[in-house]
Motif scaffolding. Structure first.
Motif, PDB file in Angstrom:
ATOM      1  N   PHE A   1       0.946  -1.170  -0.247  1.00 34.16           N
ATOM      2  CA  PHE A   1      -0.135   0.162  -0.165  1.00 34.16           C
ATOM      3  C   PHE A   1       1.031   1.028   0.024  1.00 34.16           C
ATOM      4  O   PHE A   1       1.454   1.770   1.000  1.00 34.16           O
ATOM      5  N   ALA A   2       1.087   1.710  -1.254  1.00 41.35           N
ATOM      6  CA  ALA A   2       2.065   2.856  -1.320  1.00 41.35           C
ATOM      7  C   ALA A   2       1.644   4.146  -0.571  1.00 41.35           C
ATOM      8  O   ALA A   2       2.398   4.748   0.012  1.00 41.35           O
ATOM      9  N   ASP A   3       0.560   4.466  -0.365  1.00 37.84           N
ATOM     10  CA  ASP A   3       0.009   5.681   0.489  1.00 37.84           C
ATOM     11  C   ASP A   3      -0.009   5.573   1.708  1.00 37.84           C
ATOM     12  O   ASP A   3       0.512   6.538   2.322  1.00 37.84           O
ATOM     13  N   ALA A   4       0.193   4.331   2.173  1.00 39.29           N
ATOM     14  CA  ALA A   4       0.274   4.168   3.877  1.00 39.29           C
ATOM     15  C   ALA A   4       1.771   4.536   4.115  1.00 39.29           C
ATOM     16  O   ALA A   4       2.260   4.678   5.101  1.00 39.29           O
ATOM     17  N   HIS A   5       2.692   3.810   3.089  1.00 39.36           N
ATOM     18  CA  HIS A   5       4.060   3.971   3.316  1.00 39.36           C
ATOM     19  C   HIS A   5       4.334   5.381   3.394  1.00 39.36           C
ATOM     20  O   HIS A   5       5.135   5.810   4.349  1.00 39.36           O
ATOM     21  N   TYR A   6       3.702   6.006   2.516  1.00 40.19           N
ATOM     22  CA  TYR A   6       4.079   7.490   2.268  1.00 40.19           C
ATOM     23  C   TYR A   6       3.465   8.456   3.602  1.00 40.19           C
ATOM     24  O   TYR A   6       4.210   8.976   4.128  1.00 40.19           O
ATOM     25  N   ASN A   7       2.408   8.084   4.084  1.00 38.10           N
ATOM     26  CA  ASN A   7       1.798   8.628   5.279  1.00 38.10           C
ATOM     27  C   ASN A   7       2.614   8.365   6.356  1.00 38.10           C
ATOM     28  O   ASN A   7       2.681   9.226   7.453  1.00 38.10           O
ATOM     29  N   LEU A   8       3.026   7.212   6.370  1.00 34.71           N
ATOM     30  CA  LEU A   8       3.940   6.447   7.622  1.00 34.71           C
ATOM     31  C   LEU A   8       5.047   7.467   7.629  1.00 34.71           C
ATOM     32  O   LEU A   8       5.608   7.842   8.749  1.00 34.71           O
ATOM     33  N   GLY A   9       5.821   7.668   6.640  1.00 39.40           N
ATOM     34  CA  GLY A   9       6.926   8.485   6.300  1.00 39.40           C
ATOM     35  C   GLY A   9       6.733   9.997   6.997  1.00 39.40           C
ATOM     36  O   GLY A   9       7.639  10.560   7.778  1.00 39.40           O
ATOM     37  N   CYS A  10       5.620  10.513   6.549  1.00 39.56           N
ATOM     38  CA  CYS A  10       5.386  11.896   7.189  1.00 39.56           C
ATOM     39  C   CYS A  10       5.037  11.907   8.461  1.00 39.56           C
ATOM     40  O   CYS A  10       5.567  12.836   9.282  1.00 39.56           O
ATOM     41  N   VAL A  11       4.685  10.988   9.127  1.00 37.20           N
ATOM     42  CA  VAL A  11       4.491  10.886  10.532  1.00 37.20           C
ATOM     43  C   VAL A  11       5.609  10.904  11.221  1.00 37.20           C
ATOM     44  O   VAL A  11       6.014  11.640  12.245  1.00 37.20           O
ATOM     45  N   LEU A  12       6.543   9.988  10.964  1.00 37.45           N
ATOM     46  CA  LEU A  12       7.924   9.470  11.334  1.00 37.45           C
ATOM     47  C   LEU A  12       8.698  10.620  11.313  1.00 37.45           C
ATOM     48  O   LEU A  12       9.426  11.204  12.307  1.00 37.45           O
ATOM     49  N   HIS A  13       8.446  11.656  10.032  1.00 37.53           N
ATOM     50  CA  HIS A  13       9.379  12.640   9.816  1.00 37.53           C
ATOM     51  C   HIS A  13       9.037  13.899  10.975  1.00 37.53           C
ATOM     52  O   HIS A  13       9.710  14.650  11.543  1.00 37.53           O
ATOM     53  N   ALA A  14       7.511  13.890  11.236  1.00 40.34           N
ATOM     54  CA  ALA A  14       7.125  15.073  11.916  1.00 40.34           C
ATOM     55  C   ALA A  14       7.167  14.463  13.584  1.00 40.34           C
ATOM     56  O   ALA A  14       7.528  15.267  14.344  1.00 40.34           O
ATOM     57  N   MET A  15       7.712  13.026  13.857  1.00 43.82           N
ATOM     58  CA  MET A  15       7.992  12.693  15.074  1.00 43.82           C
ATOM     59  C   MET A  15       9.550  12.622  15.212  1.00 43.82           C
ATOM     60  O   MET A  15      10.173  12.195  16.185  1.00 43.82           O
ATOM     61  N   ASP A  16      10.223  13.438  14.283  1.00 48.35           N
ATOM     62  CA  ASP A  16      11.865  13.629  14.409  1.00 48.35           C
ATOM     63  C   ASP A  16      12.556  12.257  14.243  1.00 48.35           C
ATOM     64  O   ASP A  16      13.533  12.186  15.023  1.00 48.35           O
ATOM     65  N   GLN A  17      11.972  11.450  13.314  1.00 51.11           N
ATOM     66  CA  GLN A  17      12.790  10.175  13.239  1.00 51.11           C
ATOM     67  C   GLN A  17      12.975  10.077  11.607  1.00 51.11           C
ATOM     68  O   GLN A  17      12.491   9.102  10.935  1.00 51.11           O
ATOM     69  N   PRO A  18      13.888  10.956  11.278  1.00 50.09           N
ATOM     70  CA  PRO A  18      13.915  10.883   9.789  1.00 50.09           C
ATOM     71  C   PRO A  18      14.705   9.757   8.859  1.00 50.09           C
ATOM     72  O   PRO A  18      14.541   9.608   7.705  1.00 50.09           O
ATOM     73  N   VAL A  19      15.498   8.971   9.857  1.00 57.82           N
ATOM     74  CA  VAL A  19      16.012   7.701   9.241  1.00 57.82           C
ATOM     75  C   VAL A  19      15.096   6.683   8.945  1.00 57.82           C
ATOM     76  O   VAL A  19      14.952   6.153   7.749  1.00 57.82           O
ATOM     77  N   ASP A  20      13.889   6.594   9.738  1.00 52.84           N
ATOM     78  CA  ASP A  20      12.802   5.777   9.583  1.00 52.84           C
ATOM     79  C   ASP A  20      11.981   6.387   8.475  1.00 52.84           C
ATOM     80  O   ASP A  20      11.188   5.616   7.551  1.00 52.84           O
ATOM     81  N   ALA A  21      11.775   7.514   8.570  1.00 49.85           N
ATOM     82  CA  ALA A  21      11.071   8.430   7.489  1.00 49.85           C
ATOM     83  C   ALA A  21      11.625   8.048   6.112  1.00 49.85           C
ATOM     84  O   ALA A  21      10.742   7.955   5.216  1.00 49.85           O
ATOM     85  N   GLU A  22      12.719   8.085   5.994  1.00 52.40           N
ATOM     86  CA  GLU A  22      13.468   7.776   4.927  1.00 52.40           C
ATOM     87  C   GLU A  22      13.227   6.434   4.231  1.00 52.40           C
ATOM     88  O   GLU A  22      12.912   6.216   3.020  1.00 52.40           O
ATOM     89  N   ALA A  23      13.193   5.443   5.127  1.00 47.49           N
ATOM     90  CA  ALA A  23      12.949   4.294   4.635  1.00 47.49           C
ATOM     91  C   ALA A  23      11.518   4.064   4.248  1.00 47.49           C
ATOM     92  O   ALA A  23      11.127   3.318   3.117  1.00 47.49           O
ATOM     93  N   ALA A  24      10.449   4.875   4.872  1.00 44.57           N
ATOM     94  CA  ALA A  24       9.072   4.593   4.469  1.00 44.57           C
ATOM     95  C   ALA A  24       9.033   5.310   3.132  1.00 44.57           C
ATOM     96  O   ALA A  24       8.236   4.793   2.324  1.00 44.57           O
ATOM     97  N   TYR A  25       9.519   6.550   2.936  1.00 40.75           N
ATOM     98  CA  TYR A  25       9.361   7.411   1.612  1.00 40.75           C
ATOM     99  C   TYR A  25      10.200   6.234   0.534  1.00 40.75           C
ATOM    100  O   TYR A  25       9.508   6.271  -0.654  1.00 40.75           O
ATOM    101  N   ARG A  26      11.044   5.737   0.511  1.00 38.36           N
ATOM    102  CA  ARG A  26      11.596   5.020  -0.099  1.00 38.36           C
ATOM    103  C   ARG A  26      10.820   3.698  -0.704  1.00 38.36           C
ATOM    104  O   ARG A  26      10.793   3.364  -1.817  1.00 38.36           O
ATOM    105  N   GLU A  27      10.312   3.183   0.397  1.00 36.05           N
ATOM    106  CA  GLU A  27       9.233   2.098   0.185  1.00 36.05           C
ATOM    107  C   GLU A  27       8.029   2.486  -0.808  1.00 36.05           C
ATOM    108  O   GLU A  27       7.653   2.151  -1.621  1.00 36.05           O
ATOM    109  N   ALA A  28       7.825   3.912  -0.476  1.00 38.54           N
ATOM    110  CA  ALA A  28       6.358   4.132  -1.233  1.00 38.54           C
ATOM    111  C   ALA A  28       6.866   4.704  -2.579  1.00 38.54           C
ATOM    112  O   ALA A  28       5.892   4.480  -3.338  1.00 38.54           O
TER     113      ALA A  28
END
Length: 701
Positions: free
Chosen positions: A278-305
């Motif tokens: 589910f590409a949208d969910a990976h993208y949305n997860l990336g947005c939340v992780l980024h907002a929670m100051d977890q840029p490394v995990d956000a990067e992984a989510a965006y790359r999967e999206a």
């Protein structure tokens, strides 16, 4: 015998006992085609249906083909085979069978409607539309044909025709929940929000346990920022269907907007557990992780999206943001440039590129990127502000300070609120002769010390009365500043604002007074209080003989760039301790102040930060020093205004515009300030070593 087998087999089939029914029919129909197949067409058809029901599609197809070969006009065989092939997703074969059936039964509306379904699934929209319209010509009240025609037209963005088709389906069956739901989706796309809400409600009245309609209603409420209702709708959908990935994803979006980020993260992760692709969910997860100051995990989510949806430009742009947060500037730049290959008209992407290439020293490219962002979105406040500060830092004051006035248009800035707070006009360069002027502090302490030089120039414009509204740490200092008739607190000034002819900010003065890099007025003249000077002279006497160097290693922790501009600790300056004959004085207040208190007694450092009451005190202390070494904070401006040598350690990223570019001095403080710029990959300790070497040379050590 045949007359007994068929009824019995039919009864078994109706009861769902397909294998038993098939076993009963097999002796009658045999294993292979035979001359009697035409006589047994109904038995072959029933056997084929039983084979399909028993999970033997190949046998079912063979039986239907025997039936069709033996009796080409036996329509039920085509109908059964077509339905099975469609179920098995053998769409091309199903379309061919339905085409043959339509030739056999040209006046059967159901046949044309079913053929339309298969053609639609094949992506043959025109042919599907023709099939549905043929069905409707035969039976104008064919509900499914109207509904499915609406779907085909909707997908082709023929929205008016699609709406008419959905409404025709509802006219034939007002309780058709799916038609209400799809009509709601269409109306929402057309911006008819109230009508869309009513359509979803009608869908739920017709079918209260309809999770899709609840989820769509939740999405609509989210778009209206009716977040409590949106959350409820999503949760009701999930009560009906707990494994509903779309509703979980939508719930995550609602929770994100409610700022309940850990809950949103959980919702997205549950979504992905159900549907990993589910590409949208990976993208949305990336947005939340980024907002929670977890840029490394956000990067992984965006790359999967992006792996799942390579053309998702928002994911490419946000990947760049996550990399930028990790200070991986070349990687971030590559991500943003890739985003531009997907779509080159997103202002935010050009803005982000501008911010990176500025940090990399490519100022002309940064300017071009900011201007492109503004061309795409003229009201893009952040781009206008960044372009303004870039131009000022490049010495292009006229356009830079003009654009810098955009801060009054930006809702998130304190400057925007000032306009409604002060009940008098903002000064925009009109003659000041005979007028009363309120100068309002909107910016930091350092800004006021740097631009306080303009107070005497404003007074020199003929202003009858100049009042300066500022925070408590500045009030005693500015009481003695040339050009100031009164110093007020912000509360006092706000209450009396209506009595002034106009108000201004000190940072607007360079624009309206026409300052260029060659006409920067002299620095603020700071009056020293003799009693405080004598007080600090006595305190410093305890250090004994030697050169006295003041230190400030941290700025205000609330500053947007404090993570880059402040030193990790006082120990970062350890190379300086080896300079012979130097005694150090800590002027650090607030964050980091206690570090000087815990230093070994053997180190010649005197901690005085806690004893400094305000800037008048600090000025008196600085007057007794030989040199101030500090990070970019207000104390630097105070020392420079006192004409005291001041060495400023500047960060690698987001250097303040006032220090200009590619120079180690400052036209705002000529002959006084020396700048030590940190390289992009340079550790602070290396900067401190450069300062040590300069210090040794300065004092001849």
């Amino acid at each position: 015998m045949r007359q007994h087998i068929l009824p019995e087999a039919t009864a078994l089939s109706a009861a769902g006992q397909f294998a038993d029914a098939l076993a009963l029919l097999t002796p009658l129909v045999g294993e292979n085609a035979c001359p009697e197949d035409a006589e047994h067409a109904d038995a072959l058809n029933l056997a084929a249906m039983c084979a399909m029901g028993a999970g033997r599609p190949a046998q079912a197809q063979a039986l239907w083909l025997r039936c069709m070969q033996a009796k080409p006009d036996f329509a039920d065989a085509y109908l059964g085979l077509g339905a099975m092939l469609a179920t098995l997703n053998q769409l091309a074969e199903a379309a061919e069978v339905y085409g043959q059936l339509a030739a056999l039964r040209p006046h059967d509306a159901d046949v044309h409607s079913n053929r339309g379904l298969v053609l639609h699934r094949l992506g043959r929209h025109d042919a599907a539309e023709t099939a549905y319209r043929t069905a409707l010509a035969l039976r104008p009240d064919h509900v499914d044909a109207h509904y499915n025609l609406g779907i085909v037209l909707h997908e082709q963005r023929r929205l008016d025709e699609a709406q008419a088709a959905y409404r025709a389906a509802l006219a034939a069956n007002p309780q058709f929940a799916k038609a209400h739901n799809n009509l709601g989706n269409l109306l929402r796309e057309c911006g008819r929000i109230e009508d869309a809400e009513e359509a979803y409600r009608q869908a739920l009245l017709a079918h209260p346990q309809y999770p899709e309609a609840l989820n769509n209603l939740g999405a609509l409420y989210r778009s209206l920022v009716r977040l409590a209702e949106a959350e409820l709708a999503c949760r009701l959908a999930l009560q009906i269907r707990p494994a509903y990935a779309e509703a979980l994803n939508n719930l995550g979006c609602v929770l994100t907007e409610l700022k309940r980020l850990p809950e949103a993260e959980s919702a997205y992760r549950q979504t992905l557990a159900l549907r990993p692709a589910f590409a949208d969910a990976h993208y949305n997860l990336g947005c939340v992780l980024h907002a929670m100051d977890q840029p490394v995990d956000a990067e992984a989510a965006y790359r999967e999206a992006l792996r799942l949806a390579p053309n998702r430009v928002e994911a490419a742009n946000n990947l760049g943001c996550a990399l930028l947060a990790q200070a991986r500037l070349p990687d971030a730049l590559a991500a943003f440039q890739h985003a531009l290959t997907l779509r080159d008209d997103i202002a935010e992407t050009h803005f982000n590129i501008g911010s990176i290439v500025k940090e990399l020293g490519e100022l002309e490219q940064a300017e071009a990127a900011y201007r492109r962002a503004l061309a795409l979105r003229p009201d893009y406040g952040d781009a206008k502000f960044r372009l303004a500060t870039l131009l000022i830092s490049m010495g292009r004051f006229e356009e830079g300070f003009l654009l810098y006035e955009c801060r009054y248009e930006m809702v998130g800035f304190a400057h925007h609120a000032t306009q409604s707070m002060l009940q008098c006009p903002r000064w925009r360069g009109e003659p000041l002769a005979g007028k009363s002027l309120l100068v309002w502090q909107e910016d930091g302490l350092g800004d006021m010390l740097q631009f306080g030089r303009y107070l005497r120039l404003l007074k020199a414009q003929g202003a009858a009365h100049v009042a300066f509204a500022c925070t408590a740490p500045l009030q005693r200092l500015f009481t003695e500043v040339d050009g100031v008739d009164a110093v007020l607190s912000h509360d006092e000034a706000a209450a009396r604002a209506g009595a002034f002819d106009c108000w201004t900010s000190l940072l607007s003065a360079p624009l309206y007074l026409g300052t260029t890099p060659d006409t920067i007025p002299p620095a603020l003249r700071v009056a020293l209080e003799p009693s405080r000077v004598e007080h600090w002279r006595a305190r410093l006497a305890s250090l004994g003989a030697g050169h006295r160097v003041g230190l400030v290693w941290k700025g205000n922790p609330k500053h947007h760039n404090d993570a880059h501009r402040s030193l990790p600790s006082l120990n970062t300056l350890a190379p300086l301790w080896s300079v012979p004959g130097v005694k150090f004085v800590s002027l650090q207040k607030g964050a980091g102040e206690d570090e000087a208190l815990s230093f070994p007694a053997s180190l010649p450092i005197l901690p005085l930060g806690a004893d400094l009451a305000d800037f008048t005190d600090t000025a008196a202390l600085i007057s007794q020093l030989d040199l101030l070494i500090c990070v970019d904070t207000s104390t630097a401006h105070l020392a420079a205004s006192l004409c005291k040598p001041c060495w400023v350690l500047l960060p690698a990223r987001d250097v303040d515009w006032r220090w200009m570019h590619e120079r180690d001095d400052s036209p705002w403080y000529p002959g006084t300030v020396r700048l030590f710029r940190r390289g992009l990959d340079e550790p602070w300790l290396a900067v401190a070593e450069r300062v040590r070497q300069a210090c040794a040379a300065w004092f001849g050590a």
